[in-house]
Write an enzyme that holds these catalytic residues in place. Structure first.
Site, PDB file in Angstrom:
ATOM      1  N   HIS A 120     -18.525  -0.285  17.795  1.00  0.00           N
ATOM      2  CA  HIS A 120     -18.149   0.925  18.532  1.00  0.00           C
ATOM      3  C   HIS A 120     -16.904   1.535  17.863  1.00  0.00           C
ATOM      4  O   HIS A 120     -15.814   1.541  18.433  1.00  0.00           O
ATOM      5  CB  HIS A 120     -17.854   0.570  19.988  1.00  0.00           C
ATOM      6  CG  HIS A 120     -17.863   1.728  20.930  1.00  0.00           C
ATOM      7  ND1 HIS A 120     -18.046   3.035  20.515  1.00  0.00           N
ATOM      8  CD2 HIS A 120     -17.698   1.792  22.292  1.00  0.00           C
ATOM      9  CE1 HIS A 120     -18.001   3.836  21.563  1.00  0.00           C
ATOM     10  NE2 HIS A 120     -17.789   3.110  22.643  1.00  0.00           N
ATOM     11  N   ARG A 136     -26.028   7.069  19.709  1.00  0.00           N
ATOM     12  CA  ARG A 136     -25.785   5.843  20.478  1.00  0.00           C
ATOM     13  C   ARG A 136     -27.125   5.133  20.609  1.00  0.00           C
ATOM     14  O   ARG A 136     -28.062   5.659  21.210  1.00  0.00           O
ATOM     15  CB  ARG A 136     -25.203   6.166  21.854  1.00  0.00           C
ATOM     16  CG  ARG A 136     -25.147   4.973  22.791  1.00  0.00           C
ATOM     17  CD  ARG A 136     -24.342   5.234  24.042  1.00  0.00           C
ATOM     18  NE  ARG A 136     -22.919   5.242  23.742  1.00  0.00           N
ATOM     19  CZ  ARG A 136     -21.962   4.904  24.611  1.00  0.00           C
ATOM     20  NH1 ARG A 136     -22.282   4.516  25.833  1.00  0.00           N
ATOM     21  NH2 ARG A 136     -20.703   4.950  24.266  1.00  0.00           N
ATOM     22  N   GLN A 139     -14.546   4.234  19.627  1.00  0.00           N
ATOM     23  CA  GLN A 139     -13.674   3.689  20.657  1.00  0.00           C
ATOM     24  C   GLN A 139     -12.394   3.145  20.041  1.00  0.00           C
ATOM     25  O   GLN A 139     -11.290   3.335  20.563  1.00  0.00           O
ATOM     26  CB  GLN A 139     -14.399   2.568  21.411  1.00  0.00           C
ATOM     27  CG  GLN A 139     -13.540   1.851  22.456  1.00  0.00           C
ATOM     28  CD  GLN A 139     -13.136   2.752  23.591  1.00  0.00           C
ATOM     29  OE1 GLN A 139     -13.990   3.337  24.260  1.00  0.00           O
ATOM     30  NE2 GLN A 139     -11.830   2.898  23.818  1.00  0.00           N
TER      31      GLN A 139
END
Length: 306
Positions: free
Chosen positions: A129, A102, A132
Site C-alpha cells: 500500500h 486497487r 498510504q
C-alpha cells in the site's frame, strides 16, 4: 521531479530515497498553497476492493488539480465480467491519462502496467500500500521535521501496510520495528528486501510488543483482519489482544511519541478509543495527508508544471 513523469508506482521501492523526499516536499508545498499546478487530465479509478479514504482522497486531489475523475466500478463495467486485463489495459490507455488501481494480486497490477503506457498507481494490493506510506511519512515529517533517526513501531498483523512501512522506512532512514504474533509476521521476502535497502536505518521483526514499542517515536497499528479476512476476525481476537495499542503499551514509547492508524479502525480491538482520541493521536492529520501526498504523486507522474 522531471524524472518521475510517465513512471508507475506499483511498489514502494519504485521510488528511491531522493524521489520520496521530492514527493513529500511537493506535498508540503501543495498543502501550504505554495504551488498550484493545474491540468486538464483524466484520472481513472479501478477499484476491485472497497475504499473510502483512497477513493475520496484521489478524487479530491485530481479535482483540485483541475482534472477529471472516472470511477470504473467493476460491477458496472466489463472488467467485472472477466475481460482479460491485457485488453482492459490497452483500451484504458487510450482513454485516460493516469490510472489508480486497487486490487488483490500484485501480479494483476504489474500486468496492467505492462500493457498500458500511462502511469499506473498502486492504490492497494494484498502485498503493498505505497500511497498510504507516502501519507504516513509526510505526517511523521510534519511532526518531527525529519525522518532519519526516528523509530516507527508497527504493532499487529504483518499485512500490506506493514510491508510498505518496512520498505518506506528502509528507503528514507526511518527505523522500523514490526511486532506481530509468530504466525502473522510480514512476508519474509519483503523483510529481506527492506534490510537490503536499508543503509541508514534498522529493520527489525519481533514478537514482543513492549520490546518493539520501547523508545519509539511513532506507534502505528492497523486492523487485525484485513479486507477479505473478516471471517477470521473472531478467531484472531485472542491472538492479537496483547498487541492492542492502549495507554499501558504507549507508556513504553518515547514521551513525545505519536500514534498513527491507516483506518478504518475498530476501537476497543487494535486500538483503544482513549488512545485514538488522545493528545498523541495524529490519525486525522494522517488521513488528510492521503490527499496531499497523492496530489503530489499525481502531479509528479503527470509532469505538471505550475
Amino acid at each position: 521531479m522531471k524524472q518521475l513523469k510517465g513512471r508507475d508506482l506499483l511498489a514502494t521501492p519504485d521510488l528511491n530515497q531522493q524521489e520520496i523526499e521530492d514527493v513529500l516536499q511537493l506535498a508540503k508545498q501543495l498543502k501550504n498553497g505554495e504551488l498550484k499546478p493545474r491540468c486538464d487530465k483524466v484520472l481513472g479509478l479501478l477499484f476491485y476492493k472497497a475504499s473510502t479514504r483512497t477513493r475520496v482522497s484521489f478524487s479530491v486531489a485530481m479535482y483540485q488539480l483541475g482534472g477529471q475523475v472516472i470511477d470504473l466500478n467493476p460491477k458496472v463495467t466489463q472488467v467485472g465480467r472477466g475481460e482479460p486485463i491485457e485488453d482492459t489495459a490497452r483500451v484504458l490507455d487510450r482513454y485516460l491519462d493516469i490510472l489508480a488501481i486497487r486490487t488483490f494480486a500484485q501480479q494483476d497490477l504489474q500486468t496492467f502496467a505492462e500493457y498500458a503506457a500511462i502511469p499506473i498507481i498502486n492504490a492497494l494490493t494484498d502485498l503493498e500500500h505505497p500511497c498510504q506510506i507516502l501519507a504516513d511519512l509526510l505526517t511523521v515529517r510534519e511532526n518531527f521535521g525529519s525522518l532519519k533517526g526516528l523509530t516507527l513501531t508497527y504493532v499487529g498483523d504483518g499485512n500490506n501496510v506493514a510491508h510498505s512501512l518496512l520498505l518506506g522506512g528502509a528507503l528514507t532512514g526511518l527505523n522500523v520495528r514490526i511486532a506481530a504474533p509468530e504466525d502473522y509476521q510480514p512476508n519474509s521476502e519483503i523483510v529481506s528486501q527492506a534490510k537490503q535497502l536499508a543503509t541508514n536505518s534498522e529493520i527489525e521483526v519481533l514478537t514482543d510488543p513492549i520490546e518493539a514499542v520501547t523508545g519509539a517515536q511513532i506507534v502505528y497499528t492497523d486492523v487485525w483482519a484485513s479486507m477479505g479476512q473478516e471471517d477470521l476476525a473472531d478467531a484472531r481476537m485472542p491472538i492479537f489482544q496483547p498487541y492492542q495499542v492502549n495507554e499501558k503499551l504507549m507508556s513504553h514509547a518515547d514521551k513525545e511519541a505519536i500514534v498513527l492508524h491507516c483506518l478504518p479502525a475498530h476501537r476497543g480491538e487494535e486500538i483503544t478509543a482513549e488512545v485514538m482520541e488522545g493528545a498523541r493521536s495524529r490519525i486525522w492529520d494522517q488521513a488528510e495527508n492521503r490527499m496531499h501526498a497523492q496530489k503530489a504523486l499525481i502531479a509528479a507522474l503527470l509532469g505538471l508544471e505550475e
